[in-house]
Write a protein that holds these residues in place. Structure first.
Motif, short mmCIF file in Angstrom:
data_model
loop_
_atom_site.label_atom_id
_atom_site.label_comp_id
_atom_site.label_asym_id
_atom_site.label_seq_id
_atom_site.Cartn_x
_atom_site.Cartn_y
_atom_site.Cartn_z
N ARG A 32 -4.52 -31.19 -22.18
CA ARG A 32 -4.79 -31.13 -23.62
C ARG A 32 -6.26 -31.44 -23.91
O ARG A 32 -6.91 -30.76 -24.72
CB ARG A 32 -3.89 -32.12 -24.35
N LYS A 33 -6.80 -32.42 -23.23
CA LYS A 33 -8.20 -32.80 -23.42
C LYS A 33 -9.13 -31.64 -23.09
O LYS A 33 -10.11 -31.38 -23.81
CB LYS A 33 -8.53 -34.02 -22.56
N VAL A 69 -8.87 -28.97 -25.81
CA VAL A 69 -9.59 -29.39 -27.02
C VAL A 69 -11.09 -29.20 -26.82
O VAL A 69 -11.80 -28.77 -27.73
CB VAL A 69 -9.24 -30.85 -27.37
N TRP A 70 -11.59 -29.51 -25.63
CA TRP A 70 -13.02 -29.30 -25.33
C TRP A 70 -13.38 -27.83 -25.49
O TRP A 70 -14.38 -27.48 -26.12
CB TRP A 70 -13.33 -29.79 -23.92
N ARG A 115 -11.70 -25.50 -27.16
CA ARG A 115 -11.52 -25.12 -28.57
C ARG A 115 -12.71 -25.54 -29.41
O ARG A 115 -13.25 -24.75 -30.20
CB ARG A 115 -10.25 -25.80 -29.11
N ASP A 116 -13.15 -26.79 -29.25
CA ASP A 116 -14.25 -27.30 -30.06
C ASP A 116 -15.58 -26.63 -29.71
O ASP A 116 -16.40 -26.36 -30.60
CB ASP A 116 -14.38 -28.82 -29.88
N SER A 162 -6.38 -21.78 -32.25
CA SER A 162 -5.26 -22.63 -32.62
C SER A 162 -4.46 -23.05 -31.39
O SER A 162 -4.60 -22.47 -30.31
CB SER A 162 -4.35 -21.91 -33.61
N ASP A 163 -3.62 -24.07 -31.56
CA ASP A 163 -2.90 -24.64 -30.43
C ASP A 163 -2.04 -23.62 -29.69
O ASP A 163 -1.87 -23.71 -28.48
CB ASP A 163 -2.03 -25.81 -30.90
N GLU A 213 -3.30 -21.80 -26.47
CA GLU A 213 -3.64 -22.56 -25.27
C GLU A 213 -3.41 -21.76 -23.99
O GLU A 213 -4.24 -21.73 -23.08
CB GLU A 213 -2.84 -23.86 -25.25
#
Length: 276
Positions: A12-13, A16-17, A19-20, A31-32, A35
């Motif tokens: 997940r981390k 998120v990296w 995605r950001d 969006s999630d 993934e």
């Protein structure tokens, strides 16, 4: 996160990296539920670089700026076709071109934003070339931009597999394309007389736009769906500044700008006209 068996862990981390970083650089919202898509597209880079996992890839990305272009290319979506949403090209031919003729201007400038592999751009080029066929003095150009350098190179080459042109009438196929032979059999290439009217350029919509106005119309179709509403509103305002008074904006069939700006009014199916 997906429970499917994977070659490498993708936490997940790490997602998120990714995605950001994508949002920070080019405003695209991942969006999630995307993934798995992010994993499947980036894992190719992990393999190609012979790295031992995503942690190593993210570290590599931080220390090798040249890789960032491949990162963006992997995560952007490129769905396109010749004369997709054909009513847009009909509107250019039947409404915009007659207005330009009536104005007495001898220049026409437009922008194919998010041009992908170039099919939209060349569809526009065929439309304009045929519409201005009896006006040799008309100077018309198309700015074609995308953030993905790979698809831009493909579009700039003007080479396509023949089956990708099923929507192109035989008349236009014979008029505007060269048929490949030998090692190029099964392929076609845009004729130079059409290609010379187009400027392909890599542009990040979140950065400065190296495009001079005023423009007669902008095609920005199926692009804004990847941005959040704040980013969409900002892009629309910037596009309005580039357009002539009463000029036009074309968007994708699943998009709407009605609640985002008061600078355009709806004049056709996903066709807007600048009002301020």
């Amino acid at each position: 996160m997906s429970s499917e068996k994977r070659e490498f862990d993708f936490t997940r981390k790490q997602f998120v990296w990714v995605r950001d970083k994508l949002y920070e650089h080019c405003g695209i919202v991942l969006s999630d539920h995307k993934e798995s898509m992010a994993y499947n597209r980036l894992v190719r880079r992990v393999r190609d670089l012979k790295l031992d996992g995503f942690e190593a890839y993210l570290s590599y990305l931080d220390s090798h700026p040249a890789e960032f272009n491949q990162f963006i290319n992997a995560l952007t979506t490129n769905l396109t076709a010749f004369f997709r949403e054909a009513h847009h090209f009909d509107y250019v031919r039947d409404t915009i071109v007659p207005q330009i003729r009536q104005s007495g201007r001898r220049t026409t400038r437009c922008w194919s934003a998010g041009c992908s592999l170039g099919e939209e751009t060349y569809s526009l080029a065929m439309t304009l070339a045929e519409s201005f066929a009896n006006m040799p003095s008309m100077d018309w150009r198309i700015h074609a931009t995308d953030i993905d350098s790979d698809v831009l190179a493909h579009g700039s080459s003007g080479i396509y597999m023949r089956e990708r042109l099923n929507a192109v009438p035989d008349r236009q196929l014979h008029r505007w394309f060269l048929k490949g032979s030998g090692s190029q059999a099964g392929k076609v290439k845009i004729k130079p007389e059409l290609r010379r009217h187009i400027d392909f350029q890599q542009v990040n919509l979140m950065a400065d736009w190296p495009i001079d106005g005023p423009l007669d119309f902008i095609f920005c179709r199926n692009v804004m769906i990847y941005f959040d509403q704040q980013t969409q509103a900002r892009l629309l305002s910037r596009m309005a500044e580039l357009l002539r008074p009463d000029a036009y904006l074309f968007i994708g069939h699943s998009e709407s700008i009605n609640k985002l700006t008061d600078r355009f009014r709806l004049v056709g199916k996903t066709i807007y006209q600048k009002v301020k």
